[in-house]
Design a protein around this motif. Structure first.
Motif, PDB file in Angstrom:
ATOM      1  N   ASP A   5       0.862  -1.171   0.000  1.00  0.00           N
ATOM      2  CA  ASP A   5       0.000   0.000   0.000  1.00  0.00           C
ATOM      3  C   ASP A   5       0.904   1.228   0.000  1.00  0.00           C
ATOM      4  OD1 ASP A   5      -1.594   2.218   0.768  1.00  0.00           O
ATOM      5  OD2 ASP A   5      -3.068   0.866   1.677  1.00  0.00           O
ATOM      6  N   PHE A   6       0.931   1.947  -1.120  1.00  0.00           N
ATOM      7  CA  PHE A   6       1.838   3.091  -1.225  1.00  0.00           C
ATOM      8  C   PHE A   6       1.484   4.215  -0.243  1.00  0.00           C
ATOM      9  CE2 PHE A   6       3.343   2.363  -5.879  1.00  0.00           C
ATOM     10  CZ  PHE A   6       4.126   1.296  -5.425  1.00  0.00           C
ATOM     11  N   ALA A   7       0.233   4.285   0.167  1.00  0.00           N
ATOM     12  CA  ALA A   7      -0.174   5.350   1.084  1.00  0.00           C
ATOM     13  C   ALA A   7       0.336   5.111   2.498  1.00  0.00           C
ATOM     14  CB  ALA A   7      -1.690   5.476   1.084  1.00  0.00           C
ATOM     15  N   THR A   8       0.310   3.842   2.917  1.00  0.00           N
ATOM     16  CA  THR A   8       0.682   3.530   4.303  1.00  0.00           C
ATOM     17  C   THR A   8       2.006   2.792   4.420  1.00  0.00           C
ATOM     18  OG1 THR A   8      -0.444   1.387   4.287  1.00  0.00           O
ATOM     19  CG2 THR A   8      -1.765   3.340   4.840  1.00  0.00           C
ATOM     20  N   GLY A   9       2.470   2.200   3.317  1.00  0.00           N
ATOM     21  CA  GLY A   9       3.677   1.386   3.376  1.00  0.00           C
ATOM     22  C   GLY A   9       3.432  -0.022   3.867  1.00  0.00           C
ATOM     23  N   GLU A  10       2.190  -0.360   4.171  1.00  0.00           N
ATOM     24  CA  GLU A  10       1.872  -1.691   4.688  1.00  0.00           C
ATOM     25  C   GLU A  10       2.077  -2.751   3.600  1.00  0.00           C
ATOM     26  OE1 GLU A  10      -1.905  -4.164   6.636  1.00  0.00           O
ATOM     27  OE2 GLU A  10      -2.137  -2.074   5.965  1.00  0.00           O
ATOM     28  N   GLU A  11       2.704  -3.857   3.983  1.00  0.00           N
ATOM     29  CA  GLU A  11       2.931  -4.973   3.069  1.00  0.00           C
ATOM     30  C   GLU A  11       2.077  -6.168   3.489  1.00  0.00           C
ATOM     31  OE1 GLU A  11       7.003  -6.002   2.622  1.00  0.00           O
ATOM     32  OE2 GLU A  11       7.645  -3.973   2.070  1.00  0.00           O
ATOM     33  N   THR A  12       1.396  -6.756   2.502  1.00  0.00           N
ATOM     34  CA  THR A  12       0.577  -7.936   2.751  1.00  0.00           C
ATOM     35  C   THR A  12       1.019  -9.046   1.814  1.00  0.00           C
ATOM     36  OG1 THR A  12      -1.299  -6.495   3.293  1.00  0.00           O
ATOM     37  CG2 THR A  12      -1.777  -8.828   2.861  1.00  0.00           C
ATOM     38  N   GLU A  13       1.333 -10.198   2.362  1.00  0.00           N
ATOM     39  CA  GLU A  13       1.764 -11.309   1.508  1.00  0.00           C
ATOM     40  C   GLU A  13       0.617 -11.767   0.627  1.00  0.00           C
ATOM     41  OE1 GLU A  13       2.993 -15.942   2.038  1.00  0.00           O
ATOM     42  OE2 GLU A  13       4.189 -14.508   3.200  1.00  0.00           O
ATOM     43  N   VAL A  14       0.907 -11.895  -0.666  1.00  0.00           N
ATOM     44  CA  VAL A  14      -0.071 -12.373  -1.632  1.00  0.00           C
ATOM     45  C   VAL A  14       0.071 -13.874  -1.837  1.00  0.00           C
ATOM     46  CG1 VAL A  14      -0.867 -12.205  -4.028  1.00  0.00           C
ATOM     47  CG2 VAL A  14      -0.153 -10.147  -2.802  1.00  0.00           C
ATOM     48  N   ASP A  15       1.302 -14.317  -2.021  1.00  0.00           N
ATOM     49  CA  ASP A  15       1.544 -15.743  -2.238  1.00  0.00           C
ATOM     50  C   ASP A  15       3.030 -16.019  -2.064  1.00  0.00           C
ATOM     51  OD1 ASP A  15       0.227 -18.297  -3.001  1.00  0.00           O
ATOM     52  OD2 ASP A  15       1.748 -18.267  -4.567  1.00  0.00           O
ATOM     53  N   SER A  16       3.347 -17.286  -1.818  1.00  0.00           N
ATOM     54  CA  SER A  16       4.754 -17.693  -1.717  1.00  0.00           C
ATOM     55  C   SER A  16       4.848 -19.181  -1.969  1.00  0.00           C
ATOM     56  CB  SER A  16       5.331 -17.345  -0.333  1.00  0.00           C
ATOM     57  OG  SER A  16       4.670 -18.088   0.680  1.00  0.00           O
ATOM     58  N   HIS A  17       6.054 -19.644  -2.194  1.00  0.00           N
ATOM     59  CA  HIS A  17       6.323 -21.066  -2.365  1.00  0.00           C
ATOM     60  C   HIS A  17       7.419 -21.445  -1.380  1.00  0.00           C
ATOM     61  CE1 HIS A  17       7.640 -24.869  -4.143  1.00  0.00           C
ATOM     62  NE2 HIS A  17       6.506 -24.879  -4.835  1.00  0.00           N
ATOM     63  N   PRO A  18       7.328 -22.594  -0.742  1.00  0.00           N
ATOM     64  CA  PRO A  18       8.325 -22.928   0.282  1.00  0.00           C
ATOM     65  C   PRO A  18       9.733 -23.138  -0.249  1.00  0.00           C
ATOM     66  CG  PRO A  18       6.865 -24.797  -0.155  1.00  0.00           C
ATOM     67  CD  PRO A  18       6.278 -23.617  -0.856  1.00  0.00           C
ATOM     68  N   THR A  19       9.871 -23.412  -1.547  1.00  0.00           N
ATOM     69  CA  THR A  19      11.185 -23.727  -2.104  1.00  0.00           C
ATOM     70  C   THR A  19      11.550 -22.855  -3.288  1.00  0.00           C
ATOM     71  OG1 THR A  19      10.870 -26.033  -1.440  1.00  0.00           O
ATOM     72  CG2 THR A  19      12.647 -25.577  -3.016  1.00  0.00           C
ATOM     73  N   TYR A  20      10.614 -22.641  -4.204  1.00  0.00           N
ATOM     74  CA  TYR A  20      10.933 -22.018  -5.487  1.00  0.00           C
ATOM     75  C   TYR A  20      10.777 -20.508  -5.441  1.00  0.00           C
ATOM     76  CZ  TYR A  20      10.394 -26.791  -7.284  1.00  0.00           C
ATOM     77  OH  TYR A  20      10.511 -28.127  -7.509  1.00  0.00           O
ATOM     78  N   GLU A  21      11.489 -19.846  -6.350  1.00  0.00           N
ATOM     79  CA  GLU A  21      11.317 -18.423  -6.571  1.00  0.00           C
ATOM     80  C   GLU A  21      10.290 -18.186  -7.676  1.00  0.00           C
ATOM     81  OE1 GLU A  21      14.756 -16.160  -7.470  1.00  0.00           O
ATOM     82  OE2 GLU A  21      15.247 -15.848  -5.369  1.00  0.00           O
ATOM     83  N   LEU A  22       9.744 -16.970  -7.717  1.00  0.00           N
ATOM     84  CA  LEU A  22       8.939 -16.583  -8.870  1.00  0.00           C
ATOM     85  C   LEU A  22       9.744 -16.819 -10.145  1.00  0.00           C
ATOM     86  CD1 LEU A  22       7.382 -13.212  -7.673  1.00  0.00           C
ATOM     87  CD2 LEU A  22       6.130 -15.302  -8.189  1.00  0.00           C
ATOM     88  N   ASP A  23       9.070 -17.296 -11.173  1.00  0.00           N
ATOM     89  CA  ASP A  23       9.737 -17.551 -12.445  1.00  0.00           C
ATOM     90  C   ASP A  23      10.210 -16.214 -13.033  1.00  0.00           C
ATOM     91  OD1 ASP A  23      10.523 -18.195 -15.008  1.00  0.00           O
ATOM     92  OD2 ASP A  23       8.803 -19.485 -15.423  1.00  0.00           O
ATOM     93  N   PRO A  24      11.529 -15.960 -13.086  1.00  0.00           N
ATOM     94  CA  PRO A  24      12.014 -14.640 -13.497  1.00  0.00           C
ATOM     95  C   PRO A  24      12.203 -14.476 -14.998  1.00  0.00           C
ATOM     96  CG  PRO A  24      13.866 -15.991 -12.827  1.00  0.00           C
ATOM     97  CD  PRO A  24      12.622 -16.851 -12.675  1.00  0.00           C
TER      98      PRO A  24
END
Length: 396
Positions: A5-24
């Motif tokens: 949130d650019f107004a507050t700076g708050e970060e909320t996790e959307v998704d993650s994987h226990p091992t892999y990175e996002l496909d770059p």
């Protein structure tokens, strides 16, 4: 992946994987899809791509989860390009595949699906070699993700081995159709691709393990991959060659000059021979972007101490150690790795009376986009490696 949130700076996790990175890959190469899969009508995020040995898509929407489950029955490849109508009922999906990339139509309302086209219709998948993900442990305990391609119809024992090194070095090899691996597997070679430390997509620690390790642990990882292939019985230790372009070309030169007993031959394509002259020769407008990659990982040639270290990691400083057959290929119009990088190495070798085969393509740049030039390059490399590894012709 987080929402900010650019107004507050708050970060909320959307998704993650226990091992892999996002496909770059889609962030760098146009032929790969974005790691973010969005709803066509609204742009809402409905899926996220991660990449390890193979791609994994995590769904963020129940309807897309149903669709994806059906799409993945159409091919044993990895979902790449993906599009739908605005109602998300009719879909067109392409699949990355090591032997048979293809594109399909799927209607979720009716369950109908059909093949639209195969991307390489001139090639019979039965003649092509499977690419297998393997993990090799480096001498200091780091797991190295690799890909092994073995020839079809040949006992996979004591084969000539081509170590094919990716460029960058800040990129990675991944599973899928790889033209060079298929070419040399067709000719009877085992082909090994090592994601050495410094490759991207395996976490920050894996990439940063390469700081200060050009011609050091980064090269040790490649040699450890070769030793693994020999220990597994796939490769003949007397018939190992190294080849690559850009950083891979530098690696081929390091193999020829730093570990000449490991390789029977080397093919360098637009590789760096002198880290100092390479960095000094970069355009002024590019130098601001070097701080967090080349200057951090290799050094700043304006600092005398770092300059000396860079020279020690440069193949040009070890031309006296090059004693195995070497082919150097250069594009005269290369703006990234200048022709001077190849010229100075070839000149130094010839002054010493050391044989070197030099191919200079006057109308080519860094990536050899001209098809005729690419064909000429790989024909020459095949002939050169067959000759110096003592391999007879095999073509199917």
């Amino acid at each position: 992946m987080v929402h900010i949130d650019f107004a507050t700076g708050e970060e909320t996790e959307v998704d993650s994987h226990p091992t892999y990175e996002l496909d770059p890959r889609g962030r760098v190469w146009a032929q790969f899809s974005s790691p973010l899969i969005r709803r066509r009508r609204t742009g809402e995020l409905i899926g996220v791509r991660y990449l390890g040995e193979r791609q994994v898509i995590r769904t963020l929407d129940p309807h897309f989860a149903e669709v994806l489950a059906r799409l993945e029955t159409l091919s044993d490849g990895d979902v790449s390009a993906l599009s739908s109508d605005e109602n998300e009922q009719r879909w067109v999906v392409s699949f990355t595949h090591d032997r048979d990339p293809a594109t399909y139509f799927y209607d979720h309302a009716t369950g109908e699906s059909r093949l639209l086209f195969r991307s390489r219709e001139n090639l019979d998948p039965r003649d092509l070699a499977a690419m297998t993900p393997v993990t090799v442990t480096s001498r200091d305990g780091l797991p190295l993700p690799c890909h092994l391609t073995l020839p079809v119809g040949i006992e996979p024992t004591g084969l000539p081995l081509l170590l094919f090194v990716h460029g960058g070095p800040w990129t990675r090899d991944s599973w899928g159709f790889h033209a060079v691996a298929q070419l040399f597997a067709n000719r009877g070679y085992a082909v090994l691709q090592v994601n050495f430390r410094g490759s991207t997509g395996y976490g920050k620690a894996f990439t940063q393990a390469a700081v200060g390790e050009f011609a050091g642990k980064m090269h040790d990882d490649l040699v450890d991959g070769v030793r693994w292939a020999v220990e597994q019985g796939y490769a003949d230790p007397d018939k190992v060659a190294v080849m690559g372009g850009s950083y891979g070309g530098y690696s081929a030169l390091v193999g020829a000059s730093f570990t000449p007993d490991v390789f029977a031959a080397a093919v360098d394509v637009v590789g760096v021979s002198n880290l100092v002259t390479f960095l000094r020769g970069q355009p002024e407008q590019a130098k601001a972007n070097l701080a967090y990659n080349w200057y951090r990982y290799v050094g700043d040639p304006s600092d005398p101490r770092q300059e000396a270290e860079m020279m020690a990691r440069s193949p040009i400083s070890r031309v006296d150690q090059i004693r195995k057959p070497l082919m150097v290929v250069q594009g005269a119009q290369d703006a990234r790795v200048a022709q001077a990088e190849s010229d100075q190495l070839v000149d130094a070798l010839r002054e010493r009376g050391t044989p070197v085969e030099y191919i200079l393509m006057e109308d080519e740049g860094h990536l050899f986009d001209n098809q005729d030039n690419a064909v000429a390059l790989y024909r020459a490399a095949e002939r050169f490696l067959n000759e110096h590894l003592g391999i007879g012709p095999r073509s199917t």
